[in-house]
Design a protein around this motif. Structure first.
Motif, PDB file in Angstrom:
ATOM      1  N   LYS A  70       1.014  -1.176  -0.131  1.00 50.02           N
ATOM      2  CA  LYS A  70       0.024  -0.026   0.051  1.00 50.02           C
ATOM      3  C   LYS A  70       0.886   1.165  -0.103  1.00 50.02           C
ATOM      4  CE  LYS A  70      -3.693  -2.340   0.297  1.00 50.02           C
ATOM      5  NZ  LYS A  70      -4.319  -2.844  -0.950  1.00 50.02           N
ATOM      6  N   HIS A  71       1.980   1.052   0.267  1.00 51.71           N
ATOM      7  CA  HIS A  71       3.088   2.287   0.371  1.00 51.71           C
ATOM      8  C   HIS A  71       4.249   2.466  -0.568  1.00 51.71           C
ATOM      9  CE1 HIS A  71       0.978   3.464   4.006  1.00 51.71           C
ATOM     10  NE2 HIS A  71       1.011   2.246   4.468  1.00 51.71           N
ATOM     11  N   ASN A  72       3.828   1.356  -1.574  1.00 53.87           N
ATOM     12  CA  ASN A  72       4.967   1.344  -2.639  1.00 53.87           C
ATOM     13  C   ASN A  72       6.389   1.247  -2.190  1.00 53.87           C
ATOM     14  OD1 ASN A  72       3.484   1.559  -4.869  1.00 53.87           O
ATOM     15  ND2 ASN A  72       2.956   3.677  -4.799  1.00 53.87           N
ATOM     16  N   LYS A  73       6.609   0.662  -1.230  1.00 58.85           N
ATOM     17  CA  LYS A  73       7.833  -0.022  -0.893  1.00 58.85           C
ATOM     18  C   LYS A  73       8.567  -0.785  -1.771  1.00 58.85           C
ATOM     19  CE  LYS A  73       6.669   0.843   4.136  1.00 58.85           C
ATOM     20  NZ  LYS A  73       7.014   0.242   5.407  1.00 58.85           N
ATOM     21  N   ILE A  74       8.080  -1.569  -2.522  1.00 61.89           N
ATOM     22  CA  ILE A  74       8.761  -2.447  -3.538  1.00 61.89           C
ATOM     23  C   ILE A  74       8.481  -2.293  -4.847  1.00 61.89           C
ATOM     24  CG2 ILE A  74       8.631  -4.993  -4.181  1.00 61.89           C
ATOM     25  CD1 ILE A  74       7.494  -5.457  -1.116  1.00 61.89           C
TER      26      ILE A  74
ATOM     27  N   GLY B 198      17.317  -9.333  -4.520  1.00 67.37           N
ATOM     28  CA  GLY B 198      16.778  -8.437  -4.012  1.00 67.37           C
ATOM     29  C   GLY B 198      17.783  -7.436  -3.679  1.00 67.37           C
ATOM     30  N   GLN B 199      17.428  -6.105  -3.750  1.00 67.49           N
ATOM     31  CA  GLN B 199      18.156  -4.978  -3.470  1.00 67.49           C
ATOM     32  C   GLN B 199      17.518  -4.250  -2.386  1.00 67.49           C
ATOM     33  OE1 GLN B 199      20.444  -3.168  -6.631  1.00 67.49           O
ATOM     34  NE2 GLN B 199      20.728  -1.445  -5.395  1.00 67.49           N
ATOM     35  N   GLN B 200      17.992  -4.165  -1.065  1.00 70.87           N
ATOM     36  CA  GLN B 200      17.773  -3.214  -0.012  1.00 70.87           C
ATOM     37  C   GLN B 200      17.798  -1.650  -0.371  1.00 70.87           C
ATOM     38  OE1 GLN B 200      15.664  -4.768   2.149  1.00 70.87           O
ATOM     39  NE2 GLN B 200      16.931  -6.150   3.554  1.00 70.87           N
ATOM     40  N   ASP B 201      17.071  -0.921   0.218  1.00 72.34           N
ATOM     41  CA  ASP B 201      17.338   0.428   0.001  1.00 72.34           C
ATOM     42  C   ASP B 201      18.442   1.013  -0.013  1.00 72.34           C
ATOM     43  OD1 ASP B 201      14.381   0.582  -0.660  1.00 72.34           O
ATOM     44  OD2 ASP B 201      13.828   1.360   1.405  1.00 72.34           O
TER      45      ASP B 201
ATOM     46  N   THR C 182      12.143 -13.029  -0.085  1.00 69.96           N
ATOM     47  CA  THR C 182      10.822 -13.094   0.142  1.00 69.96           C
ATOM     48  C   THR C 182      10.365 -12.666   1.709  1.00 69.96           C
ATOM     49  OG1 THR C 182      10.850 -15.321  -1.070  1.00 69.96           O
ATOM     50  CG2 THR C 182       9.173 -15.091   0.448  1.00 69.96           C
ATOM     51  N   PHE C 183      11.269 -13.069   2.508  1.00 65.77           N
ATOM     52  CA  PHE C 183      10.955 -12.762   3.983  1.00 65.77           C
ATOM     53  C   PHE C 183      11.046 -11.107   4.180  1.00 65.77           C
ATOM     54  CE2 PHE C 183      12.734 -11.455   8.248  1.00 65.77           C
ATOM     55  CZ  PHE C 183      11.738 -11.817   9.026  1.00 65.77           C
ATOM     56  N   ALA C 184      11.867 -10.432   3.456  1.00 64.32           N
ATOM     57  CA  ALA C 184      11.975  -9.153   3.467  1.00 64.32           C
ATOM     58  C   ALA C 184      11.065  -8.440   2.825  1.00 64.32           C
ATOM     59  CB  ALA C 184      13.295  -8.340   3.013  1.00 64.32           C
ATOM     60  N   ALA C 185      10.589  -8.864   1.927  1.00 62.92           N
ATOM     61  CA  ALA C 185       9.551  -8.258   0.995  1.00 62.92           C
ATOM     62  C   ALA C 185       8.258  -8.438   1.858  1.00 62.92           C
ATOM     63  CB  ALA C 185       9.347  -9.091  -0.533  1.00 62.92           C
ATOM     64  N   TRP C 186       7.775  -9.583   2.228  1.00 61.56           N
ATOM     65  CA  TRP C 186       6.603  -9.881   2.987  1.00 61.56           C
ATOM     66  C   TRP C 186       6.710  -8.868   4.208  1.00 61.56           C
ATOM     67  CZ3 TRP C 186       2.281 -10.692   0.546  1.00 61.56           C
ATOM     68  CH2 TRP C 186       2.174 -11.344  -0.622  1.00 61.56           C
ATOM     69  N   GLN C 187       7.625  -8.926   4.946  1.00 57.91           N
ATOM     70  CA  GLN C 187       7.767  -8.256   6.164  1.00 57.91           C
ATOM     71  C   GLN C 187       7.287  -6.488   5.930  1.00 57.91           C
ATOM     72  OE1 GLN C 187      11.715  -8.227   7.963  1.00 57.91           O
ATOM     73  NE2 GLN C 187      10.908  -8.082   9.983  1.00 57.91           N
ATOM     74  N   SER C 188       7.965  -6.087   4.853  1.00 53.86           N
ATOM     75  CA  SER C 188       8.059  -4.722   4.547  1.00 53.86           C
ATOM     76  C   SER C 188       6.538  -4.288   4.277  1.00 53.86           C
ATOM     77  CB  SER C 188       8.922  -4.455   3.487  1.00 53.86           C
ATOM     78  OG  SER C 188       8.424  -4.731   2.177  1.00 53.86           O
TER      79      SER C 188
END
Length: 121
Positions: free
Chosen positions: A24-28, A56-59, A70-76
């Motif tokens: 919802k907050h366009n984090k990905i 994946g690449q973190q900010d 997968t973990f980081a994406a769903w957590q975010s």
């Protein structure tokens, strides 16, 4: 974060669609590793490596791989909190091994398990 995924994989595409619906907050941001200009835009990632396992690449620029993505994406996006169990010692090792098998055979798995659910013909 940026997720580099295989848009030719129906299971991968379905998960990315569900993830973006929850984002919802366009984090990905999602990047298809099959795009013609992928290696020019992301010269630090080899397409063959990205086809072998999820990248994946973190900010902050840090690269993460496989189930960590997968973990980081769903957590975010605040969903699937149960995935943290995959980070526990012992379980993490076996989950990572299972992911490697899945990643290698994902297209075959997708076509055999996901025909109606993923819209494969």
């Amino acid at each position: 974060m940026i997720i580099f995924y295989d848009a030719n994989c129906p299971l991968c595409t379905k998960e990315m669609r569900l993830l973006k619906e929850a984002d919802k907050h366009n984090k990905i941001a999602l990047e298809d590793i099959n795009a013609d200009d992928f290696e020019q835009r992301f010269n630090h990632i080899k397409r063959q490596d990205a086809l072998a396992f999820l990248h994946g690449q973190q900010d902050n620029g840090e690269m993460i791989y496989g189930l960590d993505v997968t973990f980081a994406a769903w957590q975010s996006v605040g969903r699937h909190k149960w995935l943290k169990v995959l980070q526990l010692p012992g379980i993490r090792f076996f989950a990572a091994q299972g992911y490697k098998v899945f990643a290698k055979y994902r297209t075959t798995i997708a076509h055999s398990l996901c025909k109606s659910a993923c819209g494969i013909k």
